[in-house]
Each structure stands twice: as structure tokens, then as C-alpha cells.
Scaffold this active site. Structure first.
Site, PDB file in Angstrom:
ATOM      1  N   SER A   1      66.727  69.345  36.657  1.00 28.70           N
ATOM      2  CA  SER A   1      67.460  70.452  36.026  1.00 28.70           C
ATOM      3  C   SER A   1      67.157  71.710  36.832  1.00 28.70           C
ATOM      4  O   SER A   1      66.192  71.735  37.607  1.00 28.70           O
ATOM      5  CB  SER A   1      66.959  70.629  34.594  1.00 28.70           C
ATOM      6  OG  SER A   1      67.347  71.882  34.063  1.00 28.70           O
TER       7      SER A   1
ATOM      8  N   TYR B   1      60.084  71.618  28.604  1.00 27.09           N
ATOM      9  CA  TYR B   1      61.200  71.004  29.332  1.00 27.09           C
ATOM     10  C   TYR B   1      61.006  71.189  30.838  1.00 27.09           C
ATOM     11  O   TYR B   1      61.173  70.248  31.623  1.00 27.09           O
ATOM     12  CB  TYR B   1      62.500  71.666  28.847  1.00 27.09           C
ATOM     13  CG  TYR B   1      63.774  71.117  29.446  1.00 27.09           C
ATOM     14  CD1 TYR B   1      64.289  69.891  29.053  1.00 27.09           C
ATOM     15  CD2 TYR B   1      64.475  71.846  30.401  1.00 27.09           C
ATOM     16  CE1 TYR B   1      65.467  69.402  29.592  1.00 27.09           C
ATOM     17  CE2 TYR B   1      65.660  71.367  30.947  1.00 27.09           C
ATOM     18  CZ  TYR B   1      66.156  70.141  30.542  1.00 27.09           C
ATOM     19  OH  TYR B   1      67.324  69.654  31.075  1.00 27.09           O
TER      20      TYR B   1
HETATM   21  N1  LIG Z   1      74.091  69.478  30.267  1.00 29.64           N
HETATM   22  C1  LIG Z   1      73.359  70.314  30.964  1.00 29.64           C
HETATM   23  O1  LIG Z   1      73.672  71.509  31.027  1.00 29.64           O
HETATM   24  C2  LIG Z   1      72.152  69.817  31.724  1.00 29.64           C
HETATM   25  C3  LIG Z   1      71.615  70.630  32.731  1.00 29.64           C
HETATM   26  C4  LIG Z   1      70.516  70.192  33.438  1.00 29.64           C
HETATM   27  C5  LIG Z   1      69.962  68.965  33.177  1.00 29.64           C
HETATM   28  N2  LIG Z   1      70.476  68.190  32.191  1.00 29.64           N
HETATM   29  C6  LIG Z   1      69.836  66.891  31.966  1.00 29.64           C
HETATM   30  O2  LIG Z   1      70.833  65.893  32.077  1.00 29.64           O
HETATM   31  C7  LIG Z   1      70.437  64.739  31.334  1.00 29.64           C
HETATM   32  C8  LIG Z   1      71.603  64.314  30.461  1.00 29.64           C
HETATM   33  O3  LIG Z   1      71.913  65.377  29.584  1.00 29.64           O
HETATM   34  P1  LIG Z   1      73.369  65.608  28.973  1.00 29.64           P
HETATM   35  O4  LIG Z   1      73.674  67.038  29.123  1.00 29.64           O
HETATM   36  O5  LIG Z   1      74.304  64.592  29.488  1.00 29.64           O
HETATM   37  O6  LIG Z   1      72.998  65.388  27.426  1.00 29.64           O
HETATM   38  P2  LIG Z   1      73.694  64.525  26.292  1.00 29.64           P
HETATM   39  O7  LIG Z   1      72.954  64.876  25.059  1.00 29.64           O
HETATM   40  O8  LIG Z   1      75.173  64.682  26.335  1.00 29.64           O
HETATM   41  O9  LIG Z   1      73.354  63.020  26.718  1.00 29.64           O
HETATM   42  C9  LIG Z   1      72.059  62.510  26.674  1.00 29.64           C
HETATM   43  C10 LIG Z   1      72.106  61.064  26.219  1.00 29.64           C
HETATM   44  O10 LIG Z   1      70.759  60.584  26.217  1.00 29.64           O
HETATM   45  C11 LIG Z   1      70.566  59.829  25.031  1.00 29.64           C
HETATM   46  N3  LIG Z   1      69.149  59.842  24.680  1.00 29.64           N
HETATM   47  C12 LIG Z   1      68.421  60.846  24.131  1.00 29.64           C
HETATM   48  N4  LIG Z   1      67.177  60.435  23.895  1.00 29.64           N
HETATM   49  C13 LIG Z   1      67.079  59.153  24.310  1.00 29.64           C
HETATM   50  C14 LIG Z   1      66.060  58.182  24.320  1.00 29.64           C
HETATM   51  N5  LIG Z   1      64.839  58.455  23.822  1.00 29.64           N
HETATM   52  N6  LIG Z   1      66.318  56.960  24.820  1.00 29.64           N
HETATM   53  C15 LIG Z   1      67.550  56.653  25.289  1.00 29.64           C
HETATM   54  N7  LIG Z   1      68.574  57.522  25.298  1.00 29.64           N
HETATM   55  C16 LIG Z   1      68.339  58.753  24.815  1.00 29.64           C
HETATM   56  C17 LIG Z   1      71.423  60.500  23.980  1.00 29.64           C
HETATM   57  O11 LIG Z   1      71.701  59.623  22.904  1.00 29.64           O
HETATM   58  C18 LIG Z   1      72.656  60.881  24.789  1.00 29.64           C
HETATM   59  O12 LIG Z   1      73.632  59.857  24.770  1.00 29.64           O
HETATM   60  C19 LIG Z   1      69.183  65.145  30.574  1.00 29.64           C
HETATM   61  O13 LIG Z   1      68.055  64.645  31.263  1.00 29.64           O
HETATM   62  C20 LIG Z   1      69.202  66.665  30.614  1.00 29.64           C
HETATM   63  O14 LIG Z   1      67.914  67.208  30.538  1.00 29.64           O
HETATM   64  C21 LIG Z   1      71.571  68.576  31.463  1.00 29.64           C
END
Ligand SMILES: NC(=O)c1ccc[n+]([C@@H]2O[C@H](COP(=O)([O-])OP(=O)(O)OC[C@H]3O[C@@H](n4cnc5c(N)ncnc54)[C@H](O)[C@@H]3O)[C@@H](O)[C@H]2O)c1
Length: 249
Positions: free
Chosen positions: A139, A152
Site C-alpha cells: 500500500s 496497517y
Molecule cells: N482499495 C484501496 O484503496 C487499497 C489501497 C492500498 C492497498 N489496498 C490493499 O489491497 C488489498 C485488497 O483490498 P481491497 O481494497 O480490494 O478491499 P476489499 O475489502 O474490497 O477486498 C478484500 C477482500 O479480502 C477478504 N478478506 C478480508 N479478510 C480476510 C481473511 N481473513 N481471509 C480471507 N479473506 C479476507 C474480504 O472478504 C474481501 O473480499 C488489501 O490488502 C488492502 O490493504 C487497498
């Protein structure tokens, strides 16, 4: 024979977009998620593109469930070529001294231990089979310091560290391991949040040189590039996908 990818957190957001993008390349998909609804939704969408896909329910913070998704993948597809080690949660956004220990344990358990368990079991298979390619999700909070994200940020800086160090040990065995560092990206969750808080969206966009949030498709494009043979000589790298945000801090 088609390649196979495991995608954790594949039931939503960046995981789902990447599943769809890899399906366009003819890759078979294993969707790992704690959410059955999200996981099955992705499988359905991926299958519409003509590749094979299965959903395996797992909480990535539990080592035995991680081992199980690796074993089940091998039973069904026989190999693991690509791994998008992506499941993660963000936390409450409180200042660190207002954060309770339970939340710290939960974020570390999913984001850091979950990612390490995945690497431990998947990389073992890949090294045994002559190699493979992995992308870990860090991230912006994995490359710069920011307020309200101390735990985080600890986990996401950890992702960058495990990415580089795994390469030091196993690149010679055919393993490529890279990370992505997305800035705020308009996944459904972020989109809903900003729709309810338009002022927050304006503030977020104002701090980004390109003056907009990223899209899940832009992230998926980078992950697909890193995972496949197009990025054959890129190893241990963390690619920022953030419209210039962290490089101008
Ligand atoms: N969206 C953003 O702005 C952003 C920015 C930087 C990093 N990220 C990172 O990207 C990754 C995905 O995030 P996203 O934005 O797609 O979020 P999201 O919430 O849309 O998707 C995350 C998915 O992970 C699943 N999940 C959560 N806990 C879990 C567990 N213990 N075991 C298995 N599955 C689990 C959830 O059910 C969900 O389907 C994460 O690691 C997040 O930290 C997101």
C-alpha cells in the site's frame, strides 16, 4: 496447459479485478476469501470468460486454512503458477493510542501473518516445481509514514520487506516475488465510503498529483504484468500505483 493463479481476497475489490484480468489471459483462477458470497460471485464472473475457476473459503490468518487452500488447489489444478497474496483489512482509522489491542492483533493477523503463511506454503510448492511468480499487496502506507494507520503501515512495510528478502533466498530457484503499493483506489468499499463523504473524497484527490483516485482495473493491469512472463527480470520490486502520491511526499 493453462496456468493457474491463487488470489486471496479474490471476492472483492483488487482481488476480483485481478481475477477477471488474468482470466482474459486464459489463466485458471482459485478464489480464496472469507466471504462465500464474494468468492462465488468472482468465480461466476471469471467462468463467463471461459476459464476454469473454483472458490475455496479460508481465513488467511489461520495457518491450517492457508495450507488447506494450497492443498485443494493442487488437488484440482495440479500446479500453482501465480499467486496474488492480497487479502487485507484496513482498520478503524483511529490514532494509535486510541486503538485497542484486539484491532492491532486482527490487522497483524490478516495482513502480515496471513501473507507470510501464504508465502510459506505457496512458495514451497513453486520452488519444488521449478518456480513461479508472486505479487504481494502492500500500500502507499507500506512506503511512506502517515497518521491514523500505524498498525496497517507496520503490516504493509512488512510486506515490502518479505518481498525483498524472499527473493534473496529463492530467486535462484525460479521464484519471482514483487509487491504493489496502490494509493487510494476506487474499490466498491472505498467508492461507497466516498459517496457518503464527498468532502473526504475531494481532500483525498487534492493530495494526489493526478487529482483522482486509482481504479481497480489499473491495479489489476499492473498485477497481471508482474505475474506473467512479461516481467521476467523484475524481482523484489514494489511498484507504486498511486498517481504520483507517495513519490511527491
Ligand atoms: N482499495 C484501496 O484503496 C487499497 C489501497 C492500498 C492497498 N489496498 C490493499 O489491497 C488489498 C485488497 O483490498 P481491497 O481494497 O480490494 O478491499 P476489499 O475489502 O474490497 O477486498 C478484500 C477482500 O479480502 C477478504 N478478506 C478480508 N479478510 C480476510 C481473511 N481473513 N481471509 C480471507 N479473506 C479476507 C474480504 O472478504 C474481501 O473480499 C488489501 O490488502 C488492502 O490493504 C487497498
Amino acid at each position: 496447459m493453462s496456468n493457474t493463479a491463487i488470489i486471496t481476497g479474490g471476492g472483492s475489490g483488487l482481488g476480483q479485478s485481478t481475477a477477471l484480468r488474468l482470466a482474459d489471459e486464459g489463466v485458471n483462477i482459485v478464489v480464496v476469501d472469507v466471504s462465500e458470497k464474494g468468492g462465488n460471485d468472482t468465480v461466476e464472473k471469471v467462468k463467463e470468460k471461459g476459464v476454469d475457476a473454483i472458490f475455496i473459503k479460508a481465513d488467511v490468518s489461520k495457518a491450517e486454512e492457508v495450507k488447506n487452500y494450497v492443498d485443494k488447489t493442487l488437488e484440482h489444478f495440479g500446479s500453482i503458477d501465480y499467486f496474488f497474496n492480497n487479502a487485507g483489512i484496513s482498520g478503524s482509522g483511529k490514532y494509535f493510542l486510541d486503538t485497542d489491542i484486539k484491532e492491532i492483533e486482527q490487522i497483524v493477523g490478516i495482513n502480515l501473518l496471513g501473507a507470510l503463511y501464504g508465502l510459506r506454503y505457496v512458495a514451497e510448492v513453486m520452488v519444488k516445481n521449478g518456480g513461479g511468480s508472486i505479487v504481494n499487496t502492500a500500500s502507499s502506507a507500506g512506503v511512506i509514514g502517515q497518521d491514523t494507520v500505524v498498525t496497517y503501515a507496520a503490516t504493509k512495510h512488512g510486506i515490502v520487506g518479505m518481498t525483498k528478502s524472499l527473493v534473496a533466498e529463492y530467486a535462484k530457484d525460479g521464484l519471482r516475488v514483487n509487491a504493489i503499493a496502490p494509493g487510494p483506489t476506487e474499490t466498491p468499499m472505498v467508492k461507497n465510503y466516498f459517496e457518503a463523504n464527498p468532502e473526504m473524497k475531494k481532500n483525498a484527490e487534492a493530495g494526489i498529483p493526478q487529482k483522482r483516485l486509482g481504479t481497480p482495473e489499473e491495479v489489476a493491469e499492473t498485477v497481471a504484468f508482474l505475474l506473467t512472463s512479461k516481467a521476467q527480470y523484475i524481482n523484489g520490486e514494489t511498484i507504486r500505483i498511486d498517481g504520483g502520491f507517495t513519490n511527491t511526499k
